[in-house]
Write a protein that holds these residues in place. Structure first.
Motif, PDB file in Angstrom:
ATOM      1  N   PRO A   1      35.551  45.553  47.954  1.00  0.00           N
ATOM      2  CA  PRO A   1      36.784  45.968  47.264  1.00  0.00           C
ATOM      3  C   PRO A   1      36.513  46.329  45.807  1.00  0.00           C
ATOM      4  CG  PRO A   1      36.800  43.612  47.755  1.00  0.00           C
ATOM      5  CD  PRO A   1      35.617  44.187  48.442  1.00  0.00           C
TER       6      PRO A   1
ATOM      7  N   THR B   1      38.681  47.985  42.616  1.00  0.00           N
ATOM      8  CA  THR B   1      39.875  48.543  41.979  1.00  0.00           C
ATOM      9  C   THR B   1      39.498  49.763  41.161  1.00  0.00           C
ATOM     10  OG1 THR B   1      41.025  46.440  41.893  1.00  0.00           O
ATOM     11  CG2 THR B   1      41.624  48.048  40.208  1.00  0.00           C
TER      12      THR B   1
ATOM     13  N   GLU C   1      40.064  48.756  47.975  1.00  0.00           N
ATOM     14  CA  GLU C   1      40.323  48.133  46.681  1.00  0.00           C
ATOM     15  C   GLU C   1      41.472  47.139  46.827  1.00  0.00           C
ATOM     16  OE1 GLU C   1      41.548  52.335  46.152  1.00  0.00           O
ATOM     17  OE2 GLU C   1      42.316  51.527  44.270  1.00  0.00           O
TER      18      GLU C   1
ATOM     19  N   GLY D   1      33.918  38.287  38.128  1.00  0.00           N
ATOM     20  CA  GLY D   1      34.856  39.377  38.403  1.00  0.00           C
ATOM     21  C   GLY D   1      34.101  40.648  38.751  1.00  0.00           C
TER      22      GLY D   1
ATOM     23  N   LEU E   1      36.060  54.309  35.124  1.00  0.00           N
ATOM     24  CA  LEU E   1      35.861  53.173  36.032  1.00  0.00           C
ATOM     25  C   LEU E   1      37.196  52.652  36.561  1.00  0.00           C
ATOM     26  CD1 LEU E   1      33.387  51.792  37.145  1.00  0.00           C
ATOM     27  CD2 LEU E   1      33.460  50.179  35.257  1.00  0.00           C
TER      28      LEU E   1
HETATM   29  C1  FMN Z   1      35.275  48.651  38.995  1.00  0.00           C
HETATM   30  C2  FMN Z   1      35.312  47.369  39.780  1.00  0.00           C
HETATM   31  C3  FMN Z   1      36.483  46.988  40.413  1.00  0.00           C
HETATM   32  C4  FMN Z   1      36.523  45.827  41.194  1.00  0.00           C
HETATM   33  N1  FMN Z   1      37.675  45.510  41.892  1.00  0.00           N
HETATM   34  C5  FMN Z   1      37.674  44.469  42.752  1.00  0.00           C
HETATM   35  C6  FMN Z   1      38.795  44.234  43.605  1.00  0.00           C
HETATM   36  O1  FMN Z   1      39.783  44.990  43.638  1.00  0.00           O
HETATM   37  N2  FMN Z   1      38.743  43.153  44.423  1.00  0.00           N
HETATM   38  C7  FMN Z   1      37.661  42.309  44.455  1.00  0.00           C
HETATM   39  O2  FMN Z   1      37.654  41.345  45.232  1.00  0.00           O
HETATM   40  N3  FMN Z   1      36.580  42.524  43.665  1.00  0.00           N
HETATM   41  C8  FMN Z   1      36.550  43.596  42.857  1.00  0.00           C
HETATM   42  N4  FMN Z   1      35.419  43.864  42.123  1.00  0.00           N
HETATM   43  C9  FMN Z   1      34.212  43.056  42.327  1.00  0.00           C
HETATM   44  C10 FMN Z   1      33.254  43.737  43.337  1.00  0.00           C
HETATM   45  O3  FMN Z   1      33.831  43.720  44.640  1.00  0.00           O
HETATM   46  C11 FMN Z   1      31.882  43.025  43.390  1.00  0.00           C
HETATM   47  O4  FMN Z   1      32.066  41.675  43.755  1.00  0.00           O
HETATM   48  C12 FMN Z   1      31.155  43.107  42.053  1.00  0.00           C
HETATM   49  O5  FMN Z   1      31.117  44.443  41.586  1.00  0.00           O
HETATM   50  C13 FMN Z   1      29.727  42.604  42.185  1.00  0.00           C
HETATM   51  O6  FMN Z   1      29.004  43.393  43.116  1.00  0.00           O
HETATM   52  P1  FMN Z   1      27.892  44.469  42.608  1.00  0.00           P
HETATM   53  O7  FMN Z   1      26.900  43.693  41.760  1.00  0.00           O
HETATM   54  O8  FMN Z   1      27.279  44.996  43.871  1.00  0.00           O
HETATM   55  O9  FMN Z   1      28.590  45.494  41.818  1.00  0.00           O
HETATM   56  C14 FMN Z   1      35.365  45.002  41.307  1.00  0.00           C
HETATM   57  C15 FMN Z   1      34.197  45.386  40.639  1.00  0.00           C
HETATM   58  C16 FMN Z   1      34.155  46.558  39.897  1.00  0.00           C
HETATM   59  C17 FMN Z   1      32.851  46.958  39.233  1.00  0.00           C
END
Ligand code: FMN
Length: 370
Positions: A28, A30, A60, A275, A352
């Motif tokens: 997900p 956002t 998202e 987050g 973003l």
């Molecule tokens: C732009 C952005 C928006 C995000 N929105 C959500 C969301 O809506 N719901 C959620 O559970 N996590 C959200 N996250 C967290 C991601 O799902 C993920 O856990 C986080 O990016 C770490 O993973 P990565 O290192 O592969 O990027 C968001 C992350 C980013 C970068």
């Protein structure tokens, strides 16, 4: 040449009775491209369609009510117009065989009076404001407010909102739903004792603090079978001021509880993520391997993974699927790039969380047909 170890990421896997073509998850994310009334836009169909090579696509965060939203332009699943607008998006996301789930979201005390329909402070389990972080209002950062404490009627209303949003998700064509119980949002606020000081059946013991989640699962399973409901948690994160002296007991109980209910999957946010960004970890952090062994069904891990660490998580049995957040934003054809050993594009901050195509649908795909 393709590294043999990475082959495991391209093995099919069964989740909720459906066979996914590979182990890649679009987690997900956002991106704030919906209308102000939470109605998704056609640009979102293009974005999800570009990423249709994943095995599992999780939408998202999609709010179950206006009260559950912290920011403008986040999509919802609580009006007929929203359901209609989701249909072509779900169809584009699933166009190459991916299974598509909707992440259902209520932010609880992470909202603000400036976005609440009645202009009053947001809702939470207890009247305790988030400390140490600020709300990103249109006029700049402001302190979070003391939330209004949810009554039993208020809790029942939110349970019903999740059930209605799940029904709407099915109507929009989603294969299942993920409950967003991570990152300090409403479920997480109930779980953790720093944000839940209630003395009724929703506070105190761990079992009581998990009750709200279980009630939502029960209500949602009236329209979505239990094996099409996933739960996402972030057991190692204190992000947005959710802490507990015994996270190990808390999240072990939660994982055991959802295991008994035969859910589609457990989605773990890895340590080192706060987050949406990287964060330092402490020594006594709860490792995903520890919790994943308590769950019999498929486990997804997301957070900081490279193709190599993902393959090793799958190879070691810690996870069955791996989410790639920031890598999938910048590389819409991520599985294909990894399969071809192609270079990966870096993430730009531009667009973003809002805007149009820039930083959203303008990341290039591989040009060659190899
Ligand atoms: C732009 C952005 C928006 C995000 N929105 C959500 C969301 O809506 N719901 C959620 O559970 N996590 C959200 N996250 C967290 C991601 O799902 C993920 O856990 C986080 O990016 C770490 O993973 P990565 O290192 O592969 O990027 C968001 C992350 C980013 C970068």
């Amino acid at each position: 040449m393709r590294c043999v170890l990475l082959d495991q990421l391209f093995e099919p896997v069964v989740l909720g009775g459906q066979t996914l073509p590979n182990r890649f998850v679009l987690p997900p994310l956002t991106r704030s491209r919906a209308q102000a009334d939470g109605v998704p836009t056609p640009l979102m169909a293009e974005y999800y369609g570009q990423r249709a090579g994943a095995g599992l696509i999780i939408s998202e965060g999609t709010v179950v009510s206006p009260q559950g939203s912290a920011y403008a332009q986040v999509p919802g699943l609580y009006t007929e117009a929203q359901v209609e607008a989701w249909r072509p998006i779900v169809s584009a996301a699933g166009s190459k065989g991916a299974v598509v789930y909707a992440q259902l979201w209520h932010v609880g005390r992470q909202a603000h009076s400036c976005v609440q329909p009645d202009g009053c402070p947001p809702w939470g389990p207890s009247p305790i404001a988030i400390s140490g972080w600020e709300y990103r209002s249109p006029d700049g950062p402001v302190p979070f407010e003391v939330p209004r404490e949810l009554s039993h009627e208020g809790i029942a209303e939110i349970v019903a909102q999740f059930a209605a949003a799940a029904r709407n998700a099915v109507a929009a064509g989603f294969d299942g739903v993920e409950l967003h119980a991570a990152n300090g949002y409403l479920f997480d606020q109930f779980f953790n004792s720093s944000s839940n000081t209630r003395t009724d059946q929703y506070g105190g013991s761990i079992e009581n603090r998990l009750r709200f989640l279980y009630e939502v699962i029960e209500a949602v399973s009236e329209s979505v079978p239990a094996n099409r409901i996933g739960v996402r948690i972030s057991p190692s994160s204190d992000w947005m001021d959710v802490s507990d002296p015994d996270k190990r007991s808390l999240y072990s109980a939660l994982v055991r509880g959802i295991n008994e209910r035969g859910l589609a999957y457990l989605h773990l946010v890895e340590p080192g993520i706060a987050g949406a960004v990287d964060a330092p970890t402490s020594d006594d952090v709860l490792q995903s391997a520890e919790l994943s062994q308590l769950f019999d069904g498929p486990v997804i891990v997301t957070g900081g993974h490279t193709p190599q660490t993902a393959a090793s998580a799958v190879g070691s049995g810690t996870a069955d699927l791996v989410g790639f957040g920031r890598l999938f934003i910048a590389n819409p054809d991520l599985p294909r790039r990894i399969r071809n050993g192609a270079d990966l594009t870096g993430l730009r901050e531009e667009g973003l969380y809002a805007g149009g195509p820039a930083g959203y649908t303008d990341y290039p795909e591989l040009q060659s047909a190899n």
